[in-house]
Design a protein around this motif. Structure first.
Motif, PDB file in Angstrom:
ATOM      1  N   GLU A  44      63.091  59.479  73.604  1.00  0.00           N
ATOM      2  CA  GLU A  44      62.410  59.342  72.315  1.00  0.00           C
ATOM      3  C   GLU A  44      63.416  59.363  71.171  1.00  0.00           C
ATOM      4  OE1 GLU A  44      57.991  61.133  73.332  1.00  0.00           O
ATOM      5  OE2 GLU A  44      59.545  62.522  72.639  1.00  0.00           O
ATOM      6  N   LYS A  45      64.439  60.229  71.276  1.00  0.00           N
ATOM      7  CA  LYS A  45      65.491  60.269  70.259  1.00  0.00           C
ATOM      8  C   LYS A  45      66.267  58.958  70.231  1.00  0.00           C
ATOM      9  CE  LYS A  45      66.146  65.235  70.427  1.00  0.00           C
ATOM     10  NZ  LYS A  45      66.988  66.328  70.942  1.00  0.00           N
ATOM     11  N   LYS A  46      66.578  58.437  71.416  1.00  0.00           N
ATOM     12  CA  LYS A  46      67.301  57.155  71.497  1.00  0.00           C
ATOM     13  C   LYS A  46      66.468  56.043  70.879  1.00  0.00           C
ATOM     14  CE  LYS A  46      70.067  58.360  75.479  1.00  0.00           C
ATOM     15  NZ  LYS A  46      70.338  58.205  76.887  1.00  0.00           N
ATOM     16  N   GLN A  47      65.172  56.061  71.136  1.00  0.00           N
ATOM     17  CA  GLN A  47      64.293  55.031  70.586  1.00  0.00           C
ATOM     18  C   GLN A  47      64.226  55.150  69.061  1.00  0.00           C
ATOM     19  OE1 GLN A  47      60.092  55.267  71.663  1.00  0.00           O
ATOM     20  NE2 GLN A  47      60.079  53.035  71.945  1.00  0.00           N
ATOM     21  N   SER A  48      64.139  56.382  68.549  1.00  0.00           N
ATOM     22  CA  SER A  48      64.105  56.597  67.102  1.00  0.00           C
ATOM     23  C   SER A  48      65.385  56.111  66.437  1.00  0.00           C
ATOM     24  CB  SER A  48      63.912  58.081  66.785  1.00  0.00           C
ATOM     25  OG  SER A  48      62.643  58.515  67.186  1.00  0.00           O
ATOM     26  N   ASN A  49      66.521  56.418  67.072  1.00  0.00           N
ATOM     27  CA  ASN A  49      67.801  55.995  66.524  1.00  0.00           C
ATOM     28  C   ASN A  49      67.915  54.461  66.516  1.00  0.00           C
ATOM     29  OD1 ASN A  49      68.579  58.629  66.129  1.00  0.00           O
ATOM     30  ND2 ASN A  49      69.737  58.746  68.034  1.00  0.00           N
ATOM     31  N   LYS A  50      67.398  53.832  67.542  1.00  0.00           N
ATOM     32  CA  LYS A  50      67.448  52.375  67.614  1.00  0.00           C
ATOM     33  C   LYS A  50      66.579  51.747  66.525  1.00  0.00           C
ATOM     34  CE  LYS A  50      66.790  48.573  70.861  1.00  0.00           C
ATOM     35  NZ  LYS A  50      66.300  48.178  72.189  1.00  0.00           N
ATOM     36  N   LEU A  51      65.413  52.347  66.277  1.00  0.00           N
ATOM     37  CA  LEU A  51      64.510  51.815  65.250  1.00  0.00           C
ATOM     38  C   LEU A  51      65.075  52.042  63.857  1.00  0.00           C
ATOM     39  CD1 LEU A  51      61.063  52.931  66.697  1.00  0.00           C
ATOM     40  CD2 LEU A  51      62.051  50.637  66.732  1.00  0.00           C
ATOM     41  N   ALA A  52      65.869  53.087  63.689  1.00  0.00           N
ATOM     42  CA  ALA A  52      66.437  53.409  62.373  1.00  0.00           C
ATOM     43  C   ALA A  52      67.569  52.467  61.984  1.00  0.00           C
ATOM     44  CB  ALA A  52      66.935  54.846  62.376  1.00  0.00           C
ATOM     45  N   LEU A  53      68.104  51.746  62.951  1.00  0.00           N
ATOM     46  CA  LEU A  53      69.235  50.845  62.635  1.00  0.00           C
ATOM     47  C   LEU A  53      68.790  49.582  61.953  1.00  0.00           C
ATOM     48  CD1 LEU A  53      71.364  51.174  65.882  1.00  0.00           C
ATOM     49  CD2 LEU A  53      71.747  52.267  63.679  1.00  0.00           C
TER      50      LEU A  53
END
Length: 53
Positions: A44-53
């Motif tokens: 979930e953290k990885k997905q959030s970081n990807k969406l924030a880019l």
């Protein structure tokens, strides 16, 4: 792998593979659930970081 499973979505195939792996290694269900919480949180953290880019 059965023909139906070969045609299944990737997430279903992954779930089946993970279940088989954990059952083959005789991992206790409570340990699996604890580990899955960690894995879920990590992804979930990885997905959030990807969406924030």
């Amino acid at each position: 792998m059965s023909n139906n499973l070969q045609q299944a979505p990737t997430h279903i195939k992954l779930a089946v593979d993970l279940i088989m792996l954990l059952e083959q290694h005789d991992v206790a269900p409570d340990e699996v659930l604890k580990a899955l919480e960690i894995v879920k949180s990590d992804f979930e953290k990885k997905q959030s970081n990807k969406l924030a880019l």
